[in-house]
Motif scaffolding. Structure first.
Motif, PDB file in Angstrom:
ATOM      1  N   GLU A  52      78.180  -5.254 -47.170  1.00  0.00           N
ATOM      2  CA  GLU A  52      76.732  -5.423 -47.153  1.00  0.00           C
ATOM      3  C   GLU A  52      76.215  -6.245 -48.325  1.00  0.00           C
ATOM      4  O   GLU A  52      75.285  -7.034 -48.193  1.00  0.00           O
ATOM      5  CB  GLU A  52      76.118  -4.032 -47.168  1.00  0.00           C
ATOM      6  N   GLU A 168      68.631  -3.477 -47.978  1.00  0.00           N
ATOM      7  CA  GLU A 168      69.386  -4.202 -46.956  1.00  0.00           C
ATOM      8  C   GLU A 168      68.603  -5.407 -46.453  1.00  0.00           C
ATOM      9  O   GLU A 168      69.179  -6.485 -46.244  1.00  0.00           O
ATOM     10  CB  GLU A 168      69.729  -3.260 -45.801  1.00  0.00           C
ATOM     11  N   ALA A 172      69.839  -9.311 -46.838  1.00  0.00           N
ATOM     12  CA  ALA A 172      69.959 -10.101 -45.615  1.00  0.00           C
ATOM     13  C   ALA A 172      69.112 -11.373 -45.698  1.00  0.00           C
ATOM     14  O   ALA A 172      69.553 -12.459 -45.300  1.00  0.00           O
ATOM     15  CB  ALA A 172      69.543  -9.267 -44.406  1.00  0.00           C
ATOM     16  N   ASP A 176      70.522 -15.184 -45.733  1.00  0.00           N
ATOM     17  CA  ASP A 176      70.131 -16.034 -44.609  1.00  0.00           C
ATOM     18  C   ASP A 176      69.486 -17.328 -45.070  1.00  0.00           C
ATOM     19  O   ASP A 176      69.774 -18.407 -44.532  1.00  0.00           O
ATOM     20  CB  ASP A 176      69.171 -15.274 -43.697  1.00  0.00           C
TER      21      ASP A 176
END
Length: 237
Positions: A52, A168, A172, A176
């Motif tokens: 993660e 999270e 992310a 991205d």
């Protein structure tokens, strides 16, 4: 019978004490994680790309050459003249969207963990990766808040709220599109500081605004900012 289960904090503290008892220099232990020292110098270098918290923070992370358009865009969004935005970006990240530094002092504060890298304020490069990986495993939000992220090195303490204080979602979004992440974070930082910061930058009050942004009016930092502003103003940026 007393509960003998060791917490993560106590385990790291115990390892540090053992290493000290073996006459390992405190100069060494102040600058590395005790678990890293115990397990060997390569600990933490092999990131699992499926994990993660994996992010490519390597110095070779690509340079984004759209810095001129970005400076103009953020100038319109914040009111700060583009030469200052260009100079901040070049100084803080050399235009590398995935630039990263980690501040163990801030992690100790946000996680209420006095045993984490005691005496160390900031780490960079591979040590920043190692510190962040360990911190994230223990307290994701505090780890993010103690990191300086992206093109403008805005602390996660400012930008985590842009993602609903969800660790999270933050990771992310940075993975991205670190450029967009960086721009949003910079705008949020300026909004939080208010018009006084904008006015100081536009009036070339370098000592004052650098103190707000960087934390101290360091002459070397100010000289680089002025040099990079001159690049913009001369059309060589």
């Amino acid at each position: 019978m007393q509960n003998m289960k060791l917490s993560e904090k106590n385990l790291r503290n115990l390892i540090r004490e053992v290493l000290l008892s073996e006459k390992i220099s405190m100069d060494i232990l102040q600058n590395v994680n005790p678990l890293a020292y115990l397990l060997g110098n390569d600990w933490g270098d092999d990131y699992d790309e499926e994990s993660e918290s994996y992010i490519d923070f390597s110095p070779s992370s690509h340079v984004d050459t759209n810095h001129a358009a970005r400076a103009t865009e953020l100038s319109q969004a914040t009111g700060i003249k583009p030469s200052v935005i260009y100079a901040i970006e070049k100084k803080e990240s050399a235009h590398r969207p995935s630039a990263f530094a980690f501040n163990p002092r801030l992690y100790r504060k946000y996680a209420d963990d006095n045993t984490f890298y005691p005496g160390v304020n900031s780490v960079y490069g591979k040590e920043a990766q190692r510190a962040f990986k360990e911190a994230y495993a223990m307290n994701p939000s505090a780890a993010i808040m103690a990191g300086a992220w992206g093109l403008y090195q805005v602390l996660g303490a400012t930008s985590l709220r842009l993602y609903g204080n969800d660790a999270e979602r933050f990771i992310a979004a940075f993975k991205d599109n670190p450029v967009e992440h960086s721009k949003k974070s910079f705008i949020a930082w300026v909004e939080k500081r208010g018009q006084s910061f904008v006015d100081l930058t536009n009036d070339n009050k370098h000592a004052s605004w650098v103190s707000m942004y960087y934390g101290a009016p360091k002459s070397g930092y100010i000289n680089d900012i002025k040099k990079f502003q001159s690049e913009w103003e001369s059309g060589t940026a």
